[in-house]
Design an enzyme around this catalytic site. Structure first.
Site, PDB file in Angstrom:
ATOM      1  N   ARG A  12      11.230  -1.952  11.044  1.00 52.65           N
ATOM      2  CA  ARG A  12      10.117  -1.600  11.933  1.00 52.65           C
ATOM      3  C   ARG A  12      10.005  -2.593  13.081  1.00 52.65           C
ATOM      4  O   ARG A  12      10.180  -3.792  12.886  1.00 52.65           O
ATOM      5  CB  ARG A  12       8.814  -1.563  11.121  1.00 52.65           C
ATOM      6  CG  ARG A  12       8.430  -0.166  10.711  1.00 52.65           C
ATOM      7  CD  ARG A  12       7.293  -0.122   9.745  1.00 52.65           C
ATOM      8  NE  ARG A  12       6.109  -0.875  10.149  1.00 52.65           N
ATOM      9  CZ  ARG A  12       4.996  -0.904   9.431  1.00 52.65           C
ATOM     10  NH1 ARG A  12       4.914  -0.235   8.305  1.00 52.65           N
ATOM     11  NH2 ARG A  12       3.963  -1.609   9.832  1.00 52.65           N
TER      12      ARG A  12
ATOM     13  N   LYS B  95       0.836  -1.214   0.000  1.00 53.84           N
ATOM     14  CA  LYS B  95       0.000   0.000   0.000  1.00 53.84           C
ATOM     15  C   LYS B  95       0.871   1.264   0.000  1.00 53.84           C
ATOM     16  O   LYS B  95       0.666   2.180  -0.787  1.00 53.84           O
ATOM     17  CB  LYS B  95      -0.937   0.007   1.220  1.00 53.84           C
ATOM     18  CG  LYS B  95      -1.840  -1.218   1.302  1.00 53.84           C
ATOM     19  CD  LYS B  95      -2.748  -1.191   2.511  1.00 53.84           C
ATOM     20  CE  LYS B  95      -2.062  -1.305   3.846  1.00 53.84           C
ATOM     21  NZ  LYS B  95      -1.395  -2.601   4.106  1.00 53.84           N
TER      22      LYS B  95
ATOM     23  N   ARG C 175      11.829  -5.683   4.619  1.00 51.75           N
ATOM     24  CA  ARG C 175      11.507  -4.247   4.560  1.00 51.75           C
ATOM     25  C   ARG C 175      12.477  -3.422   5.408  1.00 51.75           C
ATOM     26  O   ARG C 175      12.828  -3.782   6.525  1.00 51.75           O
ATOM     27  CB  ARG C 175      10.085  -3.993   5.042  1.00 51.75           C
ATOM     28  CG  ARG C 175       9.811  -2.491   5.182  1.00 51.75           C
ATOM     29  CD  ARG C 175       8.382  -2.129   5.293  1.00 51.75           C
ATOM     30  NE  ARG C 175       7.635  -2.924   6.243  1.00 51.75           N
ATOM     31  CZ  ARG C 175       6.322  -2.890   6.327  1.00 51.75           C
ATOM     32  NH1 ARG C 175       5.623  -2.146   5.514  1.00 51.75           N
ATOM     33  NH2 ARG C 175       5.699  -3.628   7.211  1.00 51.75           N
TER      34      ARG C 175
ATOM     35  N   ARG D 152      -9.948   0.220   9.150  1.00 53.03           N
ATOM     36  CA  ARG D 152      -9.432  -1.136   9.386  1.00 53.03           C
ATOM     37  C   ARG D 152     -10.535  -2.073   9.866  1.00 53.03           C
ATOM     38  O   ARG D 152     -10.278  -3.252  10.077  1.00 53.03           O
ATOM     39  CB  ARG D 152      -8.427  -1.104  10.509  1.00 53.03           C
ATOM     40  CG  ARG D 152      -6.953  -0.849  10.300  1.00 53.03           C
ATOM     41  CD  ARG D 152      -6.238  -1.632   9.308  1.00 53.03           C
ATOM     42  NE  ARG D 152      -4.931  -2.051   9.728  1.00 53.03           N
ATOM     43  CZ  ARG D 152      -3.803  -1.413   9.430  1.00 53.03           C
ATOM     44  NH1 ARG D 152      -3.805  -0.323   8.729  1.00 53.03           N
ATOM     45  NH2 ARG D 152      -2.663  -1.904   9.836  1.00 53.03           N
TER      46      ARG D 152
ATOM     47  N   ARG E 247      -0.582  -9.743  12.866  1.00 53.67           N
ATOM     48  CA  ARG E 247      -1.122  -8.688  11.988  1.00 53.67           C
ATOM     49  C   ARG E 247      -1.912  -9.300  10.836  1.00 53.67           C
ATOM     50  O   ARG E 247      -2.956  -8.777  10.434  1.00 53.67           O
ATOM     51  CB  ARG E 247       0.022  -7.816  11.447  1.00 53.67           C
ATOM     52  CG  ARG E 247       0.540  -6.827  12.488  1.00 53.67           C
ATOM     53  CD  ARG E 247       1.906  -6.269  12.142  1.00 53.67           C
ATOM     54  NE  ARG E 247       1.935  -5.539  10.905  1.00 53.67           N
ATOM     55  CZ  ARG E 247       3.044  -5.274  10.215  1.00 53.67           C
ATOM     56  NH1 ARG E 247       4.213  -5.696  10.661  1.00 53.67           N
ATOM     57  NH2 ARG E 247       2.988  -4.603   9.097  1.00 53.67           N
TER      58      ARG E 247
HETATM   59  P1  AP5 Z   1       4.843  -1.668   1.900  1.00 53.12           P
HETATM   60  O1  AP5 Z   1       4.506  -0.777   0.755  1.00 53.12           O
HETATM   61  O2  AP5 Z   1       5.590  -1.088   3.047  1.00 53.12           O
HETATM   62  O3  AP5 Z   1       3.534  -2.428   2.380  1.00 53.12           O
HETATM   63  P2  AP5 Z   1       2.247  -1.896   3.162  1.00 53.12           P
HETATM   64  O4  AP5 Z   1       1.053  -2.556   2.563  1.00 53.12           O
HETATM   65  O5  AP5 Z   1       2.252  -0.398   3.211  1.00 53.12           O
HETATM   66  O6  AP5 Z   1       2.565  -2.569   4.554  1.00 53.12           O
HETATM   67  P3  AP5 Z   1       2.438  -2.123   6.071  1.00 53.12           P
HETATM   68  O7  AP5 Z   1       3.132  -3.213   6.846  1.00 53.12           O
HETATM   69  O8  AP5 Z   1       2.902  -0.729   6.295  1.00 53.12           O
HETATM   70  O9  AP5 Z   1       0.937  -2.247   6.295  1.00 53.12           O
HETATM   71  P4  AP5 Z   1       0.227  -2.447   7.607  1.00 53.12           P
HETATM   72  O10 AP5 Z   1      -1.157  -2.272   7.149  1.00 53.12           O
HETATM   73  O11 AP5 Z   1       0.485  -3.680   8.366  1.00 53.12           O
HETATM   74  O12 AP5 Z   1       0.907  -1.365   8.560  1.00 53.12           O
HETATM   75  P5  AP5 Z   1       0.458   0.045   9.078  1.00 53.12           P
HETATM   76  O13 AP5 Z   1       1.644   0.880   9.092  1.00 53.12           O
HETATM   77  O14 AP5 Z   1      -0.769   0.507   8.389  1.00 53.12           O
HETATM   78  O15 AP5 Z   1       5.664  -2.916   1.311  1.00 53.12           O
HETATM   79  C1  AP5 Z   1       6.195  -3.900   2.161  1.00 53.12           C
HETATM   80  C2  AP5 Z   1       7.589  -4.320   1.659  1.00 53.12           C
HETATM   81  O16 AP5 Z   1       7.468  -4.925   0.381  1.00 53.12           O
HETATM   82  C3  AP5 Z   1       8.573  -3.153   1.471  1.00 53.12           C
HETATM   83  O17 AP5 Z   1       9.865  -3.575   1.810  1.00 53.12           O
HETATM   84  C4  AP5 Z   1       8.508  -2.848  -0.036  1.00 53.12           C
HETATM   85  O18 AP5 Z   1       9.714  -2.310  -0.527  1.00 53.12           O
HETATM   86  C5  AP5 Z   1       8.214  -4.221  -0.616  1.00 53.12           C
HETATM   87  N1  AP5 Z   1       7.368  -4.156  -1.809  1.00 53.12           N
HETATM   88  C6  AP5 Z   1       6.241  -3.412  -1.965  1.00 53.12           C
HETATM   89  N2  AP5 Z   1       5.702  -3.626  -3.167  1.00 53.12           N
HETATM   90  C7  AP5 Z   1       6.494  -4.532  -3.788  1.00 53.12           C
HETATM   91  C8  AP5 Z   1       6.470  -5.164  -5.058  1.00 53.12           C
HETATM   92  N3  AP5 Z   1       5.505  -4.902  -5.961  1.00 53.12           N
HETATM   93  N4  AP5 Z   1       7.438  -6.064  -5.345  1.00 53.12           N
HETATM   94  C9  AP5 Z   1       8.435  -6.343  -4.475  1.00 53.12           C
HETATM   95  N5  AP5 Z   1       8.524  -5.763  -3.260  1.00 53.12           N
HETATM   96  C10 AP5 Z   1       7.567  -4.868  -2.908  1.00 53.12           C
HETATM   97  O19 AP5 Z   1      -0.010  -0.314  10.573  1.00 53.12           O
HETATM   98  C11 AP5 Z   1       0.908  -0.666  11.578  1.00 53.12           C
HETATM   99  C12 AP5 Z   1       0.154  -0.829  12.892  1.00 53.12           C
HETATM  100  O20 AP5 Z   1      -0.454   0.426  13.266  1.00 53.12           O
HETATM  101  C13 AP5 Z   1      -1.009  -1.829  12.866  1.00 53.12           C
HETATM  102  O21 AP5 Z   1      -0.574  -3.155  13.100  1.00 53.12           O
HETATM  103  C14 AP5 Z   1      -1.886  -1.287  13.993  1.00 53.12           C
HETATM  104  O22 AP5 Z   1      -1.381  -1.649  15.262  1.00 53.12           O
HETATM  105  C15 AP5 Z   1      -1.742   0.217  13.842  1.00 53.12           C
HETATM  106  N6  AP5 Z   1      -2.768   0.799  12.951  1.00 53.12           N
HETATM  107  C16 AP5 Z   1      -2.558   1.407  11.740  1.00 53.12           C
HETATM  108  N7  AP5 Z   1      -3.722   1.827  11.232  1.00 53.12           N
HETATM  109  C17 AP5 Z   1      -4.684   1.493  12.126  1.00 53.12           C
HETATM  110  C18 AP5 Z   1      -6.098   1.651  12.159  1.00 53.12           C
HETATM  111  N8  AP5 Z   1      -6.767   2.227  11.131  1.00 53.12           N
HETATM  112  N9  AP5 Z   1      -6.764   1.172  13.222  1.00 53.12           N
HETATM  113  C19 AP5 Z   1      -6.116   0.603  14.262  1.00 53.12           C
HETATM  114  N10 AP5 Z   1      -4.781   0.392  14.298  1.00 53.12           N
HETATM  115  C20 AP5 Z   1      -4.081   0.851  13.231  1.00 53.12           C
END
Ligand code: AP5
Length: 215
Positions: free
Chosen positions: A162, A14, A129, A90, A173
């Protein structure tokens, strides 16, 4: 204001897609709930202190904390902006809160992009990552390496792993995604807003696929 929700499992890409779509497009703004929370944790705000433990375990932080942060941010944006909303909502309660926020500012959800990536690829992506703690740029040790190992191309800061990218937390997760977030596909599907996109392939290819389904 138009909202495009990026929906996908942790590590589905994302943030990577959002960075590509917003680069050079001043009309598009990336809002990541995870980045907002990590920033609050770093600054030791009361919300950040409360959220930290949930994030470390891979659980969702309480709705009221994140809904308030995202709601405040959206309320401060210009009516003409298009927002790529990454990580929020979420669950269906957050989705209902978003509807209320948007009704209050005349905004609307124009699409929900569902990035589809198999679990085994997700695990590989998250394991490699690396992120820049200063400017937020994202990398992968194999798929998207920085020019110099461990150093951000954009700002020169030292890259970090991270805290929630360890195998145990990732397992949790993914389970939380399946149980609480995946039902949003049906929720928004009932409004005919969901656009499924294959998340496999080079990041630029995936971003292009997403661009094609945007309204
Ligand atoms: P990346 O683009 O970083 O993936 P992402 O989908 O953004 O992953 P996240 O882990 O950030 O999502 P998440 O939803 O778990 O975390 P968030 O920060 O929202 O890509 C991942 C890796 O793959 C990278 O190394 C990238 O380079 C590589 N990659 C990407 N695309 C690629 C491709 N096409 N080919 C090859 N490699 C590729 O949430 C973290 C925490 O915050 C949650 O667990 C929760 O505790 C809290 N939180 C956040 N939002 C909420 C909410 N709305 N409600 C409650 N808690 C929340």
């Amino acid at each position: 204001m138009k909202i495009v929700i990026l929906l996908g499992a942790p590590g589905s890409g994302k943030g990577t897609v959002a960075a590509r779509l917003t680069a050079g497009d001043a009309a598009l703004r990336h809002v990541s709930s995870g980045d907002l929370l990590r920033d609050a944790v770093r600054r030791r705000t009361s919300a950040g202190v409360e959220a930290e433990g949930y994030m470390k375990s891979g659980a969702l932080v309480p709705d009221k904390i994140i809904a308030q942060m995202v709601g405040d941010l959206i309320a401060g944006l210009d009516a003409g902006e298009t927002v790529l909303l990454d990580g929020f909502p979420r669950n269906t309660d957050q989705a209902a809160t978003l509807d209320v926020t948007l009704a209050g500012c005349g905004g609307e959800i124009s699409a929900v992009v569902q990035l589809e990536v198999p679990d085994e690829v997700i695990v590989e992506r998250i394991a490699g990552r690396r992120s820049c703690p200063k400017c937020g740029a994202g990398y992968h040790v194999s798929f998207l390496p920085p020019k110099q190992e461990g150093v951000c191309d954009a700002c020169g800061a030292e890259l970090v792993t991270r805290k929630d990218d360890n195998p145990e937390t990732v397992k949790n997760r993914l389970a939380v995604y399946r149980e609480q977030t995946f039902p949003l596909v049906a929720f928004y599907g009932a409004r005919d807003l969901v656009r499924k996109v294959d998340g496999l392939g080079y990041p630029d290819e995936v971003a292009e696929r997403v661009r094609k389904v945007l309204p």
